[in-house]
Design a protein around this motif. Sequence first.
Motif, PDB file in Angstrom:
ATOM      1  N   GLY A  53      23.507  43.044  59.568  1.00 43.46           N
ATOM      2  CA  GLY A  53      23.915  41.655  59.493  1.00 43.46           C
ATOM      3  C   GLY A  53      23.520  40.832  60.697  1.00 43.46           C
ATOM      4  N   ALA A  54      22.749  41.401  61.605  1.00 42.44           N
ATOM      5  CA  ALA A  54      22.380  40.690  62.834  1.00 42.44           C
ATOM      6  C   ALA A  54      21.340  39.611  62.553  1.00 42.44           C
ATOM      7  CB  ALA A  54      21.826  41.674  63.862  1.00 42.44           C
ATOM      8  N   TYR A  55      21.422  38.540  63.297  1.00 44.03           N
ATOM      9  CA  TYR A  55      20.468  37.448  63.190  1.00 44.03           C
ATOM     10  C   TYR A  55      19.141  37.891  63.799  1.00 44.03           C
ATOM     11  CZ  TYR A  55      18.303  32.901  64.026  1.00 44.03           C
ATOM     12  OH  TYR A  55      17.439  31.854  64.061  1.00 44.03           O
ATOM     13  N   ARG A  56      18.063  37.706  63.090  1.00 48.44           N
ATOM     14  CA  ARG A  56      16.756  38.177  63.543  1.00 48.44           C
ATOM     15  C   ARG A  56      15.835  37.048  63.997  1.00 48.44           C
ATOM     16  NH1 ARG A  56      18.486  42.979  63.906  1.00 48.44           N
ATOM     17  NH2 ARG A  56      18.671  44.236  62.062  1.00 48.44           N
ATOM     18  N   GLY A 102      26.411  35.440  56.973  1.00 50.63           N
ATOM     19  CA  GLY A 102      27.342  36.038  57.926  1.00 50.63           C
ATOM     20  C   GLY A 102      27.691  35.055  59.028  1.00 50.63           C
ATOM     21  N   ARG A 103      28.381  35.555  60.036  1.00 54.82           N
ATOM     22  CA  ARG A 103      28.799  34.705  61.154  1.00 54.82           C
ATOM     23  C   ARG A 103      27.736  34.683  62.241  1.00 54.82           C
ATOM     24  NH1 ARG A 103      34.660  36.977  62.472  1.00 54.82           N
ATOM     25  NH2 ARG A 103      33.558  38.912  62.121  1.00 54.82           N
ATOM     26  N   ILE A 104      27.697  33.549  62.953  1.00 54.15           N
ATOM     27  CA  ILE A 104      26.743  33.395  64.044  1.00 54.15           C
ATOM     28  C   ILE A 104      27.394  32.553  65.137  1.00 54.15           C
ATOM     29  CG2 ILE A 104      25.650  31.364  63.046  1.00 54.15           C
ATOM     30  CD1 ILE A 104      22.973  32.444  64.131  1.00 54.15           C
ATOM     31  N   LEU A 105      27.071  32.843  66.377  1.00 51.26           N
ATOM     32  CA  LEU A 105      27.558  32.062  67.506  1.00 51.26           C
ATOM     33  C   LEU A 105      26.450  31.103  67.921  1.00 51.26           C
ATOM     34  CD1 LEU A 105      29.792  31.595  69.656  1.00 51.26           C
ATOM     35  CD2 LEU A 105      28.540  33.199  71.096  1.00 51.26           C
TER      36      LEU A 105
END
Length: 139
Positions: A87-90, A123-126
């Motif tokens: 789920g990590a932002y790429r 998903g969530r992102i900062l």
Amino acid sequence: MSAAAWRTWVLAGLACGLGAAPLARAAPPPGAAWSLVVLGASGTAALVATAPSSRRRGGWWLALVSLCAALAGFGVGSLRVAAIDAGAYRGRSSGPAQVRGYVLATPHRANGTVSVRVGTAGGRILVEADEPVPDLPIG
């Protein structure tokens, strides 16, 4: 040796394998991780089923049981790390970006930077931005 002793060694092996998985430089592919789980679990089960009598059980047997359990634990840990990383932002980590979502929490302002947790379809992102940023409503 009591039955509780080998169970403790199985749990210790599983814990060591789980703990070592995030420390691996390169995670094994999912197929290899599942193979480790199957091999470790079946090896542990086979060793426990064919255990020598309690008088003849030595440290070698406990070491093998623990090693097989550690293999299974490493496989499970690798699958867990892969699921978390999926789920990590790429994308790029700096520069302009466009995000469509909603604000999850009150923005945090510190040292001229605003940090906003945003919920998106993926998903969530900062998101961090330099001041000035207007007040953002939650939701």
